[in-house]
Design a protein around this motif. Structure first.
Motif: not given
Ligand code: GLU
Length: 320
Positions: A70-71, A87, A91, A94, A101, A150, A153
């Motif tokens: 995801s990130v 994603v 995430v 965010q 992040e 993700g 996270v």
């Protein structure tokens, strides 16, 4: 001489430089970012691209990419390294709102398209370890997920909620999921976190190789954390999906969402969403995780604005 000219002409037509009708156009590449090869995202991008390539009549060449998760995907889509990407809904939130992040550097050009399946935050251990609660991770070797995923996270937020210090209280690993599977089977790690749709092949494979336990992620602190955030929901990993896990296990979940960026042309986005939604039946039958896909719930879990072309198409279909 005349003969030579005819041959040259025929050759030019053959290579498409002098086509009598519309000039042949090369298919447009669309890069669709997934996750680890044993995960669900990668399956989803392969099946989705298959649909795009078969129904777009040579207009697109959609390529499903494995990736870090995801990130990585959300950053790569925003920068133009990927055209579409999977994603997690948390995430997505965010990244668009500039949290964690992305503090002070929100991905403002991020645009959402739709959700696909739901994913649960899993904590998996061998049945032979003493790990029955998140607390029991203290002193153990735990894979948090690779940077860019993700899953990592979620692992970090859970440990924080339980007051477990990553540096001092556990031996933290950052393996990719395929490596983590093997490491758990071989006893090189004691547990791993993974946020994924069920049933995931990654987990089925481990459950077939060793006795496993899925550990509940459920405490007053977790429940409060989930209740405060619209993109999380308390849920259960259903019992009976994985060998040895007969009872449902309480944890929390997210939506797996698909994003693009504001600069993506309307025509491409409209083609992309219409081909997926018009062929949902194919996706439903391609893999058990997608069996229950429902256009109404596919509009949920999106916090970045919809891409305008997707919004227009969903409106015409009466989905919004
Ligand atoms: N949710 C995971 C992540 O973003 C990926 C899961 C999958 O590959 O299916 O890291």
């Amino acid at each position: 001489m005349r003969r030579l000219r005819l041959v040259v002409l025929a050759l030019l037509v053959a290579v498409g430089l002098l086509a009598p009708g519309a000039p042949a156009r090369a298919a447009q590449d669309l890069l669709f970012g997934g996750g680890a090869v044993t995960g669900v995202y990668f399956k989803a991008v392969l099946y989705a691209c298959n649909i795009i390539n078969r129904y777009s009549d040579g207009t697109y060449n959609c390529i499903g990419r494995p990736g870090l998760g995801s990130v990585f995907n959300v950053n790569a889509v925003s920068r133009g390294l990927l055209d579409f990407g999977f994603v997690q809904s948390d995430v997505q939130y965010q990244a668009f709102n500039g949290e964690d992040e992305w503090e002070r550097k929100p991905l403002e050009n991020l645009r959402s398209l739709f959700s696909l399946h739901t994913e649960t935050v899993l904590l998996v251990t061998r049945a032979a370890t003493p790990i029955r609660t998140v607390e029991d991770l203290r002193g153990q070797s735990v894979n948090l997920g690779n940077p860019g995923s993700g899953a990592r996270v979620n692992a970090e937020q859970i440990l924080e909620l339980y007051g477990i210090d990553i540096e001092n209280d556990i031996r933290a690993e950052g393996l990719q999921q395929n490596e983590a599977n093997q490491a758990l089977i071989e006893g090189k790690i004691d547990a791993f976190f993974y946020t994924v749709g069920n049933p995931a092949i990654a987990i089925e494979d481990i459950a077939d190789a060793v006795e496993i336990r899925i550990v509940p992620i459920d405490s007053p602190a977790v429940q409060a954390f989930v209740a405060e955030r619209p993109y999380y929901v308390m849920t259960e990993v259903p019992g009976g999906l994985y060998r040895g896990v007969d009872q449902g296990v309480v944890t929390y979940g997210v939506n797996a969402t698909v994003v693009t960026r504001a600069e993506m042309p309307d025509e491409v986005v409209s083609d992309f969403v219409s081909m997926i939604f018009e062929n949902l039946d194919e996706l439903r039958t391609s893999y058990p995780v997608f069996e229950t896909l429902d256009p109404a719930t596919m509009m949920e879990g999106l916090s970045a604005p919809l891409h305008p072309a997707a919004e227009a198409w969903f409106t015409r279909q009466g989905l919004l």
